[in-house]
Design an enzyme around this catalytic site. Structure first.
Site, short mmCIF file in Angstrom:
data_model
loop_
_atom_site.label_atom_id
_atom_site.label_comp_id
_atom_site.label_asym_id
_atom_site.label_seq_id
_atom_site.Cartn_x
_atom_site.Cartn_y
_atom_site.Cartn_z
CG ASN A 48 -21.40 7.66 -42.84
OD1 ASN A 48 -21.58 8.14 -43.96
ND2 ASN A 48 -22.27 7.78 -41.87
CB CYS A 74 -16.14 25.84 -47.35
SG CYS A 74 -16.64 24.96 -45.89
CB VAL A 117 -15.70 22.92 -41.20
CG1 VAL A 117 -16.51 22.04 -42.13
CG2 VAL A 117 -15.89 24.39 -41.51
CG LEU A 172 -15.10 21.07 -33.42
CD1 LEU A 172 -15.88 19.85 -32.92
CD2 LEU A 172 -14.51 21.83 -32.23
CB VAL A 232 -25.78 14.04 -32.75
CG1 VAL A 232 -24.60 14.17 -33.71
CG2 VAL A 232 -25.50 13.00 -31.67
C1 EPZ Z 1 -20.62 11.94 -39.59
O1 EPZ Z 1 -20.97 13.28 -39.89
C2 EPZ Z 1 -21.47 11.08 -40.51
N1 EPZ Z 1 -21.18 11.42 -41.91
C3 EPZ Z 1 -22.95 11.34 -40.22
O2 EPZ Z 1 -23.70 10.44 -41.02
C4 EPZ Z 1 -23.24 11.03 -38.75
O3 EPZ Z 1 -24.58 11.35 -38.46
C5 EPZ Z 1 -22.31 11.86 -37.86
O4 EPZ Z 1 -20.94 11.61 -38.22
C6 EPZ Z 1 -22.48 11.54 -36.38
O5 EPZ Z 1 -22.24 10.18 -36.18
C7 EPZ Z 1 -20.09 10.88 -42.50
O6 EPZ Z 1 -19.32 10.16 -41.89
C8 EPZ Z 1 -19.89 11.22 -43.94
P1 EPZ Z 1 -19.86 15.19 -36.58
P2 EPZ Z 1 -20.06 14.48 -39.32
O7 EPZ Z 1 -18.67 15.97 -37.04
O8 EPZ Z 1 -18.64 14.11 -39.36
C9 EPZ Z 1 -21.08 19.51 -35.15
C10 EPZ Z 1 -25.47 9.82 -42.44
O9 EPZ Z 1 -26.70 9.92 -42.34
N2 EPZ Z 1 -19.74 19.94 -35.57
O10 EPZ Z 1 -19.70 14.15 -35.53
O11 EPZ Z 1 -20.48 15.74 -39.99
C11 EPZ Z 1 -21.96 19.09 -36.32
O12 EPZ Z 1 -22.57 20.22 -36.93
C12 EPZ Z 1 -24.59 10.98 -42.02
O13 EPZ Z 1 -24.87 8.81 -42.83
C13 EPZ Z 1 -19.36 21.27 -35.38
O14 EPZ Z 1 -20.14 22.07 -34.89
O15 EPZ Z 1 -20.57 14.52 -37.82
C14 EPZ Z 1 -22.97 18.19 -35.65
O16 EPZ Z 1 -23.99 18.97 -35.05
C15 EPZ Z 1 -25.39 12.15 -41.52
N3 EPZ Z 1 -18.12 21.67 -35.77
C16 EPZ Z 1 -22.14 17.51 -34.55
O17 EPZ Z 1 -20.99 18.33 -34.34
C17 EPZ Z 1 -17.23 20.80 -36.35
O18 EPZ Z 1 -16.11 21.24 -36.68
C18 EPZ Z 1 -21.68 16.13 -34.93
O19 EPZ Z 1 -20.99 16.23 -36.15
C19 EPZ Z 1 -17.63 19.46 -36.55
C20 EPZ Z 1 -18.88 19.05 -36.15
#
Ligand code: EPZ
Length: 470
Positions: A45, A134, A144, A146, A352
């Site tokens: 990541n 997308c 996406v 945020l 999360v």
């Molecule tokens: C990153 O995902 C990691 N992926 C994930 O790792 C990790 O689980 C996650 O962060 C939390 O630590 C990478 O870095 C490639 P978030 P990301 O934005 O960026 C919601 C693994 O197994 N959200 O913190 O997608 C989202 O749907 C992967 O290695 C919105 O609703 O995580 C989620 O429910 C899986 N709108 C929560 O927030 C947005 O615009 C956390 O997502 C952005 C996020």
């Protein structure tokens, strides 16, 4: 060893069975004690987002400690489609982003890697325009939203047209404007997108309620190595002063704390003393604290080496996943596998991601006693797990089933290796070196149980509990 351009998605040399006849599986014979030392690869990541971050640079970059994973290859292919040359020599990637000839990422590549959305920020900041197909619909509460709202606060026009996110910066100079942005949720991806975009913006950007995951700090340090001006790295508030351009660098990424945590879980379930390096201990504080609650000890043998001393039994405990520095969601499934064998009952709450408990059904097929209620799982410890044919439904669920298979009596056959290979470099090779009885093989699909109950798609992120549903 000569540089190898990354051109195919099979460059991780995984056996590819023809889909209609054979399938690659892992066969695991459990109850084997492990011993020795395991080398931890670079953080997936970090690698993904740092690779995307090279788009910000006008000069060549060298990235070190990059794991050889399917997802990294896919990100490299997305960059190649933009005209950026990427070549691999072992764990080193050479990236030349000096000449970007396209600003649209191809659907067939982006659709296979959700993280490719990370290029929207750097591409928009560098080129003033970005078009990213997308799969997720951009609507309130979408994964996406945020990112999009933050880019709009920086002056970008972002809209969806025929399933593609079109982002552009109006005005002759096509440059984003610094802004003060408060994130509704400390989203890792949104923090990374907006931090990267801000490095080349006009003026200062303040990111409040920013994610503090170590991989976010790693990306910030990479951007600073390119010449970006970022303060508050690793804290909830980052201040980025935009600069006109960024130069190249030679940068090594941090070790993978989730891979390390997964091996710690493998040691606990087999009651084995193992050591791991390189690792940054403070990246695993919540995981180590939980292991201690469960009866094991984790000793720092040196600044970048840990030794696990497992407890005789696994004590039940409760887990709530949270943004860093809380307990990481990426370790939830692996710790559920441990708690299925604990003395007593444990409550696991996944806060999360909304649908990240699909490994429960698979663990129960192995004799576990886990009951689901929304985003909570009540895990009643049982005396043993039995090997069984199981299906990985996403990356960490597959890893949890490997851990469970190592602790089970008899043979476990794990399907769904396409998920596992996204995030673990040579997992079975590393486990064999520790003494595990595990092998990757292909079996005839007819010999595997038909699993209509398990949707093939990876656990696509749903609207999280913190945002309005629907
Ligand atoms: C990153 O995902 C990691 N992926 C994930 O790792 C990790 O689980 C996650 O962060 C939390 O630590 C990478 O870095 C490639 P978030 P990301 O934005 O960026 C919601 C693994 O197994 N959200 O913190 O997608 C989202 O749907 C992967 O290695 C919105 O609703 O995580 C989620 O429910 C899986 N709108 C929560 O927030 C947005 O615009 C956390 O997502 C952005 C996020």
């Amino acid at each position: 060893m000569e540089d190898k351009p990354i051109v195919t998605s099979n460059s991780v040399n995984q056996p590819t069975a023809s889909p209609e006849a054979e399938e690659a599986v892992l066969e695991i014979w459990g109850q084997q004690p492990l011993s020795g030392h395991v080398s931890i690869s670079g953080a997936k990541n970090s690698a993904l987002v740092v690779l995307a971050g090279t788009v910000l640079s006008s000069q060549p970059c060298r990235l070190r400690n990059i794991p050889n994973l399917m997802d990294i290859d896919r990100m490299a292919q997305v960059l190649s489609a933009l005209g950026i040359k990427v070549s691999r020599n072992g764990s080193t990637l050479d990236v030349d982003p000096s000449d970007i000839s396209h600003t649209r990422a191809p659907y067939d590549l982006v659709s296979r890697l959700r993280a490719s959305f990370f290029i929207i920020g750097p591409l928009l900041a560098r080129m003033g325009v970005a078009r990213i197909p997308c799969r997720v619909v951009v609507r309130s509460g979408a994964p996406v939203e945020l990112h999009v709202r933050g880019l709009q606060a920086m002056g970008a026009d972002v809209h969806i047209d025929h399933g593609t996110v079109h982002a552009s910066v109006p005005g002759p100079r096509g440059r984003l404007q610094g802004a003060k942005i408060h994130l509704d949720y400390p989203s890792v991806g949104a923090t990374e997108t907006l931090m990267m975009a801000a490095t080349l913006a006009d003026g200062e950007t303040i990111l409040e309620n920013a994610a503090q995951e170590p991989e976010v700090a790693d990306l910030a340090n990479f951007c600073r190595a390119l010449g970006a001006r970022i303060r508050g790295v690793g804290t909830k508030t980052m201040t980025i002063a935009g600069v006109p351009s960024l130069h190249g660098t030679d940068y090594g990424i941090i070790p993978d704390r989730i891979e390390a945590g997964t091996f710690l879980a493998a040691g606990v379930i087999t009651r084995s003393e193992i050591s791991l390096s390189p690792i940054i201990p403070e990246h695993l504080s919540a995981v180590v604290a939980k292991l201690q609650e469960m009866g094991s000890q984790v000793i720092a043998e040196s600044p970048n080496r840990l030794r696990l001393v497992p407890g005789h039994d696994i004590q039940a405990t409760d887990i709530q996943t949270l943004p860093h520095p809380g307990f990481p969601t990426d370790m939830q499934a692996q710790f559920m596998a441990l708690l299925t064998l604990a003395n007593g009952s444990s409550m696991i709450t996944e806060t999360v991601f909304e649908n990240r408990l699909r490994h429960v059904a698979e663990l129960n097929r192995m004799g576990a006693n886990v009951r689901l209620n929304g985003n909570c799982a009540l895990v009643q410890g049982v005396p043993m797990l039995s090997g069984a044919p199981v299906q990985g439904t996403d990356l960490r669920a597959a890893a949890a089933l490997v851990v469970a298979g190592l602790g089970a009596h008899g043979k476990t056959t794990l399907q769904g290796l396409q998920h596992l290979d996204r995030g673990y470099e040579r997992l079975e090779h590393k486990l064999i070196q520790l003494g595990a009885q595990i092998r990757r093989t292909t079996v005839n699909s007819q010999d595997l149980p038909d699993r209509p109950d398990v949707l093939e798609s990876a656990a696509a992120p749903a609207t999280p509990s913190f945002l309005p549903q629907g």
